[in-house]
Structures are given as structure tokens and as C-alpha cells.
Design a protein around this motif. Structure first.
Motif, PDB file in Angstrom:
ATOM      1  N   PHE A   1       8.704  -0.118   4.660  1.00 15.94           N
ATOM      2  CA  PHE A   1       7.442  -0.861   4.717  1.00 15.94           C
ATOM      3  C   PHE A   1       7.249  -1.476   6.096  1.00 15.94           C
TER       4      PHE A   1
ATOM      5  N   LEU B   1      -8.491   0.475   6.141  1.00 17.69           N
ATOM      6  CA  LEU B   1      -7.307   1.299   6.342  1.00 17.69           C
ATOM      7  C   LEU B   1      -7.598   2.790   6.138  1.00 17.69           C
TER       8      LEU B   1
ATOM      9  N   VAL C   1       0.875  -1.170   0.000  1.00 19.51           N
ATOM     10  CA  VAL C   1       0.000   0.000   0.000  1.00 19.51           C
ATOM     11  C   VAL C   1       0.913   1.220   0.000  1.00 19.51           C
TER      12      VAL C   1
ATOM     13  N   TYR D   1       1.908  -4.983   3.129  1.00 19.20           N
ATOM     14  CA  TYR D   1       2.758  -4.005   3.795  1.00 19.20           C
ATOM     15  C   TYR D   1       2.296  -2.599   3.436  1.00 19.20           C
ATOM     16  N   GLU D   2       2.488  -1.676   4.374  1.00 18.13           N
ATOM     17  CA  GLU D   2       2.218  -0.264   4.097  1.00 18.13           C
ATOM     18  C   GLU D   2       3.543   0.481   4.037  1.00 18.13           C
ATOM     19  N   HIS D   3       3.680   1.302   3.008  1.00 15.66           N
ATOM     20  CA  HIS D   3       4.867   2.140   2.840  1.00 15.66           C
ATOM     21  C   HIS D   3       4.691   3.361   3.722  1.00 15.66           C
TER      22      HIS D   3
ATOM     23  N   VAL E   1      -4.261   5.922  -2.757  1.00 16.65           N
ATOM     24  CA  VAL E   1      -3.559   4.641  -2.823  1.00 16.65           C
ATOM     25  C   VAL E   1      -3.391   4.210  -4.277  1.00 16.65           C
TER      26      VAL E   1
ATOM     27  N   LEU F   1       1.144  -4.920   7.568  1.00 15.38           N
ATOM     28  CA  LEU F   1      -0.210  -4.549   7.992  1.00 15.38           C
ATOM     29  C   LEU F   1      -1.032  -5.768   8.381  1.00 15.38           C
TER      30      LEU F   1
ATOM     31  N   LEU G   1      -8.413  -2.097   2.224  1.00 17.99           N
ATOM     32  CA  LEU G   1      -8.186  -0.677   1.948  1.00 17.99           C
ATOM     33  C   LEU G   1      -9.265   0.209   2.557  1.00 17.99           C
TER      34      LEU G   1
ATOM     35  N   ARG H   1       0.981   5.489  -0.872  1.00 17.42           N
ATOM     36  CA  ARG H   1       0.102   6.655  -1.019  1.00 17.42           C
ATOM     37  C   ARG H   1       0.861   7.819  -1.637  1.00 17.42           C
TER      38      ARG H   1
END
Length: 153
Positions: A78, A145, A24, A96-98, A32, A81, A142, A26
Motif C-alpha cells: 500500500f 483517481l 483502494v 492508501y492504494e494497493h 475498485v 494517496l 475515486l 483493484r
């Protein structure tokens, strides 16, 4: 002999799973990145792909971002999540979220891998809720999130 028999038994009868890594990321507005893949039944989803042995999920994710959209991201940016399970395949996806948002120069210069990725788009919660062809497990993650923090404990 006992050891090799035990290894054979474990390999033969243990469940087999494929591991994927998704990211993920942004843009500066909080939207996203979603990709329209050429070979999926539901083509829209998060960037990422299968992890190749012996790479880690984080290394596989960095490789997939470089290959699919030409972004050179760092694994250390990252954080894990969630783990998702495919409804149809023996597939576990590490999502994973950046951490840092991407600068406009990065978001405007994506280089799509034409053989695999048809198009890309930056989406907000409304886009994600209404986008046809988005994998259900990606949509649910998403929307959770991106939901406002109000009312969450």
C-alpha cells in the motif's frame, strides 16, 4: 510536577481526532472494490475502518481487509494517496492504494463479515459516478483517481 501539569493541559485542551484507514484495491480489469456497510447513513464506501491504538494506519488497514472481506494483504503493498476529513465527525481518513491488482481467485472469493458488511461490488468510474449511497468524499477521490491521464499535468 510541571511536566504532569503540562501533559494534563495538552490532553484536556488539544483537539481530539479519530483516525481511519481506507484502501483502494483493484481487480485485474482495474475496477475498485466498494463495500455496502450495514451501519452507515450512506452505506457504500471504501474498505477500511478505525485504527486502534497503537497500530499504524497501514496495520489497521491490513487488519480491516482481513476482517471485512477475508483478504490477506501486505502493508508494504500500500502507498498513501491522500488524507480525507469527514464533514460531520472529527475523523481523518488515511487513504492508501494497493499497488498490485488482485488476481481473479482473490476477487471471486471474498468472505464478507456479515455483521458489518452487507455486500461488495467491483466498480468502474461510471458505477462510482452513479452509485447511490456512496460517501461523497470517497466518490470524489475515486473519480479523480480513475480519471484518464489525458489532460492532466
Amino acid at each position: 510536577m510541571k511536566s504532569s501539569l503540562a501533559r494534563w493541559f495538552v490532553r484536556r485542551f488539544s483537539p481530539k481526532w479519530t483516525v481511519g484507514a481506507l484502501g483502494v484495491v483493484r481487480d485485474e480489469r482495474g475496477k475498485v472494490l466498494l463495500l455496502e456497510h450495514r451501519w452507515r447513513e450512506k452505506p457504500w464506501g471504501l474498505p477500511g475502518g478505525f485504527v486502534a491504538w497503537p497500530e499504524s494506519p497501514e496495520a489497521g488497514l491490513v487488519r480491516e481487509f482481513r476482517e471485512e472481506v477475508g483478504l490477506a494483504l501486505q502493508a508494504s503493498d500500500f502507498r498513501l494517496l491522500k488524507l480525507l476529513r469527514s464533514e460531520k465527525l472529527p475523523l481523518i481518513e488515511a487513504v492508501y492504494e494497493h499497488g498490485p491488482r488482485l488476481a481473479p481467485k482473490c476477487t471471486s472469493s471474498l468472505k464478507l463479515q456479515a455483521s458489518e458488511v452487507k455486500s461488495a461490488r467491483w466498480c468502474d468510474a461510471h458505477d462510482i459516478a452513479t452509485l447511490e449511497g456512496l460517501l461523497d468524499r470517497h466518490r470524489g477521490l475515486l473519480l479523480e483517481l480513475l480519471a484518464p491521464a489525458v489532460g492532466r499535468a
